[in-house]
Scaffold this motif. Sequence first.
Motif, mmCIF file in Angstrom:
data_model
loop_
_atom_site.group_PDB
_atom_site.id
_atom_site.type_symbol
_atom_site.label_atom_id
_atom_site.label_comp_id
_atom_site.label_asym_id
_atom_site.label_seq_id
_atom_site.Cartn_x
_atom_site.Cartn_y
_atom_site.Cartn_z
ATOM 1 N N PHE A 3 0.801 13.955 3.390
ATOM 2 C CA PHE A 3 0.595 13.052 2.263
ATOM 3 C C PHE A 3 0.986 11.640 2.672
ATOM 4 O O PHE A 3 1.758 11.431 3.608
ATOM 5 N N ALA A 4 0.437 10.667 1.953
ATOM 6 C CA ALA A 4 0.730 9.263 2.226
ATOM 7 C C ALA A 4 0.967 8.534 0.917
ATOM 8 O O ALA A 4 0.173 8.657 -0.022
ATOM 9 N N VAL A 5 2.054 7.785 0.864
ATOM 10 C CA VAL A 5 2.382 6.951 -0.290
ATOM 11 C C VAL A 5 2.272 5.496 0.156
ATOM 12 O O VAL A 5 2.849 5.117 1.177
ATOM 13 N N ALA A 6 1.526 4.696 -0.586
ATOM 14 C CA ALA A 6 1.352 3.279 -0.261
ATOM 15 C C ALA A 6 2.166 2.428 -1.234
ATOM 16 O O ALA A 6 2.048 2.594 -2.450
ATOM 17 N N ILE A 7 2.981 1.534 -0.686
ATOM 18 C CA ILE A 7 3.739 0.594 -1.519
ATOM 19 C C ILE A 7 3.396 -0.818 -1.061
ATOM 20 O O ILE A 7 3.789 -1.245 0.023
ATOM 21 N N ASP A 8 2.638 -1.519 -1.890
ATOM 22 C CA ASP A 8 2.244 -2.892 -1.585
ATOM 23 C C ASP A 8 2.998 -3.855 -2.497
ATOM 24 O O ASP A 8 3.559 -3.459 -3.527
ATOM 25 N N GLY A 9 2.953 -5.130 -2.114
ATOM 26 C CA GLY A 9 3.574 -6.147 -2.959
ATOM 27 C C GLY A 9 3.892 -7.384 -2.165
ATOM 28 O O GLY A 9 3.789 -7.403 -0.937
ATOM 29 N N PRO A 10 4.289 -8.440 -2.850
ATOM 30 C CA PRO A 10 4.576 -9.721 -2.189
ATOM 31 C C PRO A 10 5.901 -9.708 -1.446
ATOM 32 O O PRO A 10 6.709 -8.781 -1.586
ATOM 33 N N ALA A 11 6.120 -10.759 -0.663
ATOM 34 C CA ALA A 11 7.363 -10.897 0.106
ATOM 35 C C ALA A 11 8.574 -10.903 -0.817
ATOM 36 O O ALA A 11 8.569 -11.550 -1.857
ATOM 37 N N GLY A 12 9.601 -10.146 -0.423
ATOM 38 C CA GLY A 12 10.854 -10.152 -1.163
ATOM 39 C C GLY A 12 10.886 -9.279 -2.394
ATOM 40 O O GLY A 12 11.845 -9.332 -3.176
ATOM 41 N N ALA A 13 9.864 -8.441 -2.584
ATOM 42 C CA ALA A 13 9.836 -7.590 -3.779
ATOM 43 C C ALA A 13 10.714 -6.353 -3.637
ATOM 44 O O ALA A 13 10.909 -5.609 -4.597
ATOM 45 N N GLY A 14 11.249 -6.129 -2.438
ATOM 46 C CA GLY A 14 12.104 -4.962 -2.213
ATOM 47 C C GLY A 14 11.354 -3.770 -1.667
ATOM 48 O O GLY A 14 11.858 -2.639 -1.691
ATOM 49 N N LYS A 15 10.152 -4.007 -1.136
ATOM 50 C CA LYS A 15 9.319 -2.896 -0.652
ATOM 51 C C LYS A 15 10.016 -2.072 0.419
ATOM 52 O O LYS A 15 10.020 -0.842 0.360
ATOM 53 N N SER A 16 10.594 -2.739 1.412
ATOM 54 C CA SER A 16 11.202 -2.017 2.533
ATOM 55 C C SER A 16 12.381 -1.175 2.068
ATOM 56 O O SER A 16 12.502 0.002 2.429
#
Length: 221
Positions: A3-16
Amino acid sequence: MTFAVAIDGPAGAGKSTIAKRVAKKLNAIYVDTGAMYRAMALFLIRNSVDGSDEEAVSNMIEQAEVSIRFENGEQLVMLNGENVNGFIRTEEVGNMASACSVYPKVRMKLLDLQRDLARKNNVVMDGRDIGTHVLPDANPKIFLTASAKVRAKRRYDELVAKGETPDLFRIEKDIIERDQRDMYREIAPLKQAEDAILVDSSALTIEEVEEKIVALVRETM
């Protein structure tokens, strides 16, 4: 079946931060695509390449090999055989990564590696265009965001904790400029996929965001 989960968003949104925690909770591999672009950016900086010169960037990256290794559950970003985890989190590298990631040759060089990781493993992958371009079949797709002011303050606090003396207003200005570059670039711009779920973390704790996304993943599984 992977399975694959994608988390996108702008810089500094806490994605990592969130993607790491979600991957650990789901016993999946966390793939930080932004770190791969940062490694390429570090290579360009070390070789004094002008990030605004597409031809120079495109030529120079032929000499760079970026790969991912995992040791004890930790992602190691390798640049020509060197672990560069400790060198890629500066503002200078981040700005260069944003500038050079608009170039097709840079993106194509890293795209195959990202997709290969997802084919072979259960992954939680974060970036700017995972759900729209890198892994269009990922499920679920999350678009994680927060206001520019909140994102700038988070980055400011991180740098202060490291003993640095950053300029909060400058950080916010850089974030807004980076958002503009990422949203309006020709190749795979930053945008929410049509089937992505919007999560605004401005008023949420890390734990609350993690719980929300893990619950979404388990619903789809």
